[in-house]
Design a protein around this motif. Structure first.
Motif, PDB file in Angstrom:
ATOM      1  N   LYS A   1       0.818  -1.208   0.000  1.00  0.00           N
ATOM      2  CA  LYS A   1       0.000   0.000   0.000  1.00  0.00           C
ATOM      3  C   LYS A   1       0.859   1.268   0.000  1.00  0.00           C
ATOM      4  CE  LYS A   1      -4.092  -1.719  -0.273  1.00  0.00           C
ATOM      5  NZ  LYS A   1      -4.847  -1.543  -1.530  1.00  0.00           N
ATOM      6  N   VAL A   2       2.039   1.194   0.618  1.00  0.00           N
ATOM      7  CA  VAL A   2       2.947   2.349   0.599  1.00  0.00           C
ATOM      8  C   VAL A   2       3.400   2.656  -0.824  1.00  0.00           C
ATOM      9  CG1 VAL A   2       5.272   3.085   1.259  1.00  0.00           C
ATOM     10  CG2 VAL A   2       3.713   2.205   2.993  1.00  0.00           C
ATOM     11  N   HIS A   3       3.477   1.643  -1.671  1.00  0.00           N
ATOM     12  CA  HIS A   3       3.825   1.899  -3.077  1.00  0.00           C
ATOM     13  C   HIS A   3       2.777   2.773  -3.758  1.00  0.00           C
ATOM     14  CE1 HIS A   3       6.855  -1.172  -2.467  1.00  0.00           C
ATOM     15  NE2 HIS A   3       7.367  -0.885  -3.658  1.00  0.00           N
ATOM     16  N   GLY A   4       1.548   2.739  -3.230  1.00  0.00           N
ATOM     17  CA  GLY A   4       0.530   3.654  -3.730  1.00  0.00           C
ATOM     18  C   GLY A   4       0.908   5.101  -3.460  1.00  0.00           C
TER      19      GLY A   4
ATOM     20  N   TYR B   1       0.849  -2.006  -8.778  1.00  0.00           N
ATOM     21  CA  TYR B   1       1.495  -2.889  -7.791  1.00  0.00           C
ATOM     22  C   TYR B   1       0.775  -2.814  -6.446  1.00  0.00           C
ATOM     23  CZ  TYR B   1       5.370  -4.988  -5.123  1.00  0.00           C
ATOM     24  OH  TYR B   1       6.138  -5.792  -4.329  1.00  0.00           O
ATOM     25  N   ALA B   2       0.454  -1.603  -6.011  1.00  0.00           N
ATOM     26  CA  ALA B   2      -0.221  -1.415  -4.720  1.00  0.00           C
ATOM     27  C   ALA B   2      -1.600  -2.060  -4.715  1.00  0.00           C
ATOM     28  CB  ALA B   2      -0.333   0.072  -4.397  1.00  0.00           C
ATOM     29  N   ALA B   3      -2.322  -1.954  -5.846  1.00  0.00           N
ATOM     30  CA  ALA B   3      -3.688  -2.484  -5.912  1.00  0.00           C
ATOM     31  C   ALA B   3      -3.726  -4.007  -5.970  1.00  0.00           C
ATOM     32  CB  ALA B   3      -4.406  -1.904  -7.132  1.00  0.00           C
TER      33      ALA B   3
ATOM     34  N   ILE C   1      -3.729 -10.900  -3.941  1.00  0.00           N
ATOM     35  CA  ILE C   1      -2.622 -11.776  -3.535  1.00  0.00           C
ATOM     36  C   ILE C   1      -2.874 -12.357  -2.143  1.00  0.00           C
ATOM     37  CG2 ILE C   1      -0.186 -11.796  -2.840  1.00  0.00           C
ATOM     38  CD1 ILE C   1       0.314  -9.800  -5.130  1.00  0.00           C
ATOM     39  N   LEU C   2      -3.288 -11.502  -1.214  1.00  0.00           N
ATOM     40  CA  LEU C   2      -3.497 -11.979   0.150  1.00  0.00           C
ATOM     41  C   LEU C   2      -4.754 -12.836   0.275  1.00  0.00           C
ATOM     42  CD1 LEU C   2      -2.326  -9.003   2.373  1.00  0.00           C
ATOM     43  CD2 LEU C   2      -1.138 -11.114   1.807  1.00  0.00           C
TER      44      LEU C   2
ATOM     45  N   LYS D   1       7.278 -10.207  -9.050  1.00  0.00           N
ATOM     46  CA  LYS D   1       6.414  -9.095  -9.451  1.00  0.00           C
ATOM     47  C   LYS D   1       6.986  -7.777  -8.939  1.00  0.00           C
ATOM     48  CE  LYS D   1       1.989  -9.712  -9.521  1.00  0.00           C
ATOM     49  NZ  LYS D   1       0.558  -9.900  -9.138  1.00  0.00           N
ATOM     50  N   GLY D   2       7.503  -7.780  -7.710  1.00  0.00           N
ATOM     51  CA  GLY D   2       8.118  -6.575  -7.160  1.00  0.00           C
ATOM     52  C   GLY D   2       9.345  -6.153  -7.948  1.00  0.00           C
TER      53      GLY D   2
END
Length: 435
Positions: free
Chosen positions: A238-241, A271-273, A278-279, A420-421
């Protein structure tokens, strides 16, 4: 987990006489496997959907609950492409009743567990509400897995009550009650007595009990660690958002660098979305671990039932020894140990020969009955131990196979997330290089 790949079976009343009333028949292993294979080729079982409903409970109070649609498909091998589909709805409480019946009727079986009734060991962003659609969906999958476990079990799949659970909308509970389930259910107090008062416990079952405790402890700890890691991972994604928002704002004030910053920001937003999906996928692997967390209780249940059987056996043996001693004392007229009867005789006089003879006759009959009962209990105990260890070996093979697959899949998912990261930052690097 691979259990879904196993074919599922339904008891065929016309082909077999096995059922709840005779869980320990003399069928050979080869015959069971042959019967199992033919049954599993005839039927497919699925829990296809869940539905929120409102109705009245046993206390006549309004309640909201979830019903699950069970579909049983009869496959016609002689007419390819043709199938007969039966559907019925069941509540979670009905699944609980079925499992309780199977556990009591087949005490030597490590009964497949049900999925959790309320969410546990979840990362804090995931809802723990048992009416949450995502949780209900995971529980639907777990209930289907439970039915497939039972249907593919070499003993349980032939049970008549299980058959009626799958095929009869009404009446299956009546069939269950006719088996005398309540009378077969042991009290907690008796179980507690057996745990502390068995003098000669079987070392193998004691070790199995310790193993089940340790298995539960290890998996519980693993699930807690996973929840913490998922929590941290959620935050990182989420921080990548925030990167995406900052790059987007920055691009608005830069003419030459604007396009590169905007593109990099877009990659960060995507990436953030992606973390939510994934979880959710990761939660599926957690549910596979939870199944074996609950299996550990099923292992302990087998150990408790053996303790109860051993306790009853020892109590019967002690009672038999006591009656033989009483009979000997009456025959010789001597009392070896202090007893209330001995004191009564001294205070109020000895019994007449006729009274003594009548008591001896009654004791002899009781001793004969006790010896016969003890013989039966010993045979039942031997059968239980034999069947239980065959079942435990089968369970161990299943556990090793399933947990190996689940852990490998979990590792593959983690590798995929890391890749992916790397790809996101590789894309960002290219965006920055073009500025």
């Amino acid at each position: 987990m691979s259990v879904k790949e196993e074919p599922s079976g339904l008891f065929d009343n016309e082909d077999s006489e096995a059922g709840g009333e005779s869980p320990e028949g003399d069928t050979t292993g080869a015959e069971v496997m042959a019967a199992e294979e033919s049954l599993l080729k005839k039927f497919e079982i699925s829990v296809s959907e869940a539905e929120k409903r409102t109705g009245k409970n046993a206390m006549n109070m309004q309640e909201t609950y979830t019903a699950y649609l069970i579909e049983t498909r009869l496959l016609d091998a002689h007419n390819e492409g043709h199938s007969s589909l039966d559907c019925l709805w069941r509540r979670y409480s009905e699944f609980e009743l079925l499992r309780n019946y199977l556990s009591v009727t087949y005490p030597f079986v490590v009964a497949p567990p049900l999925p959790e009734k309320r969410a546990e060991f979840v990362w804090h962003k995931l809802s723990a509400d048992n009416m949450d659609p995502d949780f209900v969906e995971r529980r639907r999958i777990g209930l289907e897995n439970f039915l497939l476990r039972v249907a593919s079990h070499p003993v349980l799949c032939h049970d008549k009550v299980f058959s009626s659970f799958l095929s009869q909308e009404n009446g299956w509970k009546e069939a269950l009650n006719e088996t005398g389930l309540q009378l077969k259910t042991d009290s907690r107090l008796k179980s507690l007595n057996a745990t502390f008062r068995v003098k000669n416990p079987d070392k193998r079952f004691t070790e199995l009990k310790h193993y089940s405790d340790e298995l539960q402890s290890v998996i519980s700890h693993l699930l807690r660690v996973r929840a913490r890691v998922a929590d941290r991972l959620y935050g990182v994604y989420k921080v990548h958002g925030n990167y995406g928002r900052v790059f987007s704002e920055w691009s608005a004030i830069e003419k030459e660098m604007g396009d590169g910053l905007q593109s990099a920001g877009h990659h960060m937003d995507v990436y953030a979305a992606s973390i939510d999906d994934i979880l959710e996928e990761e939660e599926h692997y957690a549910d596979q671990l939870k199944e074996y967390l609950f299996y550990s209780e099923a292992l302990r249940s087998v150990c408790r039932k053996h303790e109860l059987m051993q306790y009853d056996l020892e109590m019967s043996a002690l009672d038999l020894v006591s009656k033989k001693q009483q009979c000997e004392e009456l025959a010789t007229g001597t009392v070896r140990t202090f007893s209330l009867k001995g004191m009564t005789s001294k205070l109020f006089g000895q019994e007449t020969p006729e009274q003594r003879e009548a008591k001896m006759k009654m004791l002899e009959e009781q001793i004969e009955e006790g010896e016969e009962q003890l013989k039966v209990q010993n045979e039942e105990s031997r059968d239980f131990v034999q069947n239980a260890w065959l079942e435990i070996e089968r369970f161990k093979d299943q556990k090793n196979r399933d947990l190996k697959e689940a852990l490998i899949n979990y590792a593959v998912m983690q590798i995929s997330m890391c890749k992916k990261g790397i790809q996101v930052w590789t894309n960002a690097k290219e965006c920055f290089s073009k500025m």
